[in-house]
Every structure is written in structure tokens, then in C-alpha cells.
Design an enzyme around this catalytic site. Structure first.
Site, PDB file in Angstrom:
ATOM      1  N   CYS A  62       0.831  -1.207   0.000  1.00 41.69           N
ATOM      2  CA  CYS A  62       0.000   0.000   0.000  1.00 41.69           C
ATOM      3  C   CYS A  62       0.865   1.257   0.000  1.00 41.69           C
ATOM      4  O   CYS A  62       2.002   1.256   0.496  1.00 41.69           O
ATOM      5  CB  CYS A  62      -0.861   0.047   1.255  1.00 41.69           C
TER       6      CYS A  62
ATOM      7  N   GLU B  16       0.640   3.950   1.817  1.00 42.14           N
ATOM      8  CA  GLU B  16       1.013   4.466   3.135  1.00 42.14           C
ATOM      9  C   GLU B  16       2.287   3.806   3.627  1.00 42.14           C
ATOM     10  O   GLU B  16       3.188   4.461   4.168  1.00 42.14           O
ATOM     11  CB  GLU B  16      -0.105   4.196   4.159  1.00 42.14           C
TER      12      GLU B  16
HETATM   13  N1  THU Z   1      -4.364   0.460  -1.047  1.00 42.20           N
HETATM   14  C1  THU Z   1      -3.492   1.362  -0.540  1.00 42.20           C
HETATM   15  O1  THU Z   1      -2.474   1.707  -1.161  1.00 42.20           O
HETATM   16  N2  THU Z   1      -3.784   1.903   0.666  1.00 42.20           N
HETATM   17  C2  THU Z   1      -4.879   1.592   1.413  1.00 42.20           C
HETATM   18  O2  THU Z   1      -5.008   2.060   2.526  1.00 42.20           O
HETATM   19  C3  THU Z   1      -5.908   0.695   0.883  1.00 42.20           C
HETATM   20  C4  THU Z   1      -5.560  -0.008  -0.370  1.00 42.20           C
HETATM   21  C5  THU Z   1      -4.061  -0.136  -2.353  1.00 42.20           C
HETATM   22  C6  THU Z   1      -3.682  -1.580  -2.317  1.00 42.20           C
HETATM   23  C7  THU Z   1      -4.032  -2.030  -3.715  1.00 42.20           C
HETATM   24  O3  THU Z   1      -2.929  -1.736  -4.564  1.00 42.20           O
HETATM   25  C8  THU Z   1      -5.207  -1.122  -4.114  1.00 42.20           C
HETATM   26  O4  THU Z   1      -5.183  -0.039  -3.188  1.00 42.20           O
HETATM   27  C9  THU Z   1      -6.556  -1.817  -4.058  1.00 42.20           C
HETATM   28  O5  THU Z   1      -6.745  -2.450  -2.845  1.00 42.20           O
END
Ligand code: THU
Length: 162
Positions: free
Chosen positions: A73, A75
Site C-alpha cells: 500500500c 502508506e
Molecule cells: N491500497 C493502498 O495503497 N492503501 C490503502 O489504505 C488501501 C488499499 C491499495 C492496495 C491495492 O494496490 C489497491 O489499493 C486496491 O486495494
């Protein structure tokens, strides 16, 4: 049996001009990071921009992988980059935005549980509350003044000791 109620605090603003210029700039950096995400599988891009207490801004975005769990993710990409490059700096503020190729995201992003736990580590490590600004592609901005409000009952180091 005692029923206990838990309260969390957050605020919302309808327009980013209700934020300080510093925070507007941070949101803009999160949007720029979001535009550079690598999200070919979900088509859902997320960008994070961290303002450190030394004034440096560190950004990150989601990095997906064909073996799905191997991606990360936005973050955590940003936080771990800050931890790796500026280990002594506390995080003041994190701005997080997102954008989908399939629909308009008009509600603030809600960070996943693993990212909340990862962010909590840095709040505790540096004894400083992290302010979180959350926005979708457009629409209101949710403001949270501590990861503790985003993750009540977080797992803490004390739990590893008797
Ligand atoms: N994702 C994030 O980058 N941060 C979050 O807090 C929630 C989900 C990303 C992970 C994945 O690449 C995409 O969003 C869909 O879940």
C-alpha cells in the site's frame, strides 16, 4: 456484562482552502504521488505524502504485483521510506488520496488495517501524534489528529512483555 462505548475524534472540511497552505501543499503532493502509482490489477491508485518534523516531505504510492500479496500500500511505501531515510525524524502529518480508473471516488479513503498498525508504530516510536488528512479524488477531507483515533485497540509493545 458491562457495555463500554468508545469514542474517536475526527473533523471534516468541505473544501481544501479550509486547511493551512502547508497542508494544502501536502495534499497536492499526495495527488502527484497517486498519479504515479503502479496499480494495473486493481486500477485503484493511492498516494501518500508525509511531512516530517525536519520539514522534508516523503511520498509513496501503491505498488502492485502479479502475485497479489507481494504488493504494498501507498502508506507503507511512504512510511517505510521515511523510516529508512530519516530514522530520527517524527512524522507530523500524512496526506492520503486515491483515484480509481473505474469510478469517481468522492469519499475520503479509509486506510487498511495493516497500514493503520504500521503508522501507529511511528507515532509511538517518536512520541508524537500524527495528523492524518484523507481525501478521495474529490470531495470532503477527513482530518484525524492521531493514529490512535484511526486504530483503537492497536497492538502495542507492552503486550510483548508481562
Ligand atoms: N491500497 C493502498 O495503497 N492503501 C490503502 O489504505 C488501501 C488499499 C491499495 C492496495 C491495492 O494496490 C489497491 O489499493 C486496491 O486495494
Amino acid at each position: 456484562m458491562e457495555n463500554i462505548e468508545l469514542k474517536i475524534n475526527y473533523a471534516e472540511v468541505e473544501h481544501e482552502n479550509e486547511l493551512s497552505v502547508e497542508e494544502q501543499n501536502l495534499l497536492q503532493k499526495a495527488r502527484i504521488a497517486c498519479a504515479m502509482a503502479y496499480a494495473p490489477y486493481s486500477q485503484f491508485s493511492v498516494g501518500a505524502a508525509l511531512l516530517l518534523d525536519n520539514g522534508v516531505v516523503v511520498t509513496g504510492n501503491n505498488q502492485e504485483n502479479v502475485a497479489f500479496p507481494s504488493g504494498l500500500c501507498a502508506e507503507r511505501v511512504a512510511i517505510f521510506s521515511a523510516g529508512a531515510n530519516y530514522p530520527d525524524a517524527a512524522i507530523k502529518t500524512i496526506a492520503i488520496t486515491c483515484k480509481s480508473k473505474q469510478f469517481l471516488v468522492d469519499q475520503p479513503l479509509s486506510p487498511c488495517g495493516a497500514c493503520r498498525q504500521s503508522m501507529s508504530e511511528y507515532e509511538i516510536r517518536h512520541h508524537k501524534n500524527i495528523r492524518i488528512l484523507l481525501q478521495g479524488e474529490q470531495g470532503k477531507i477527513r482530518i484525524i489528529n492521531s493514529i490512535a483515533d484511526l486504530l483503537p485497540f492497536m497492538f502495542k509493545a507492552e503486550e510483548l512483555k508481562k
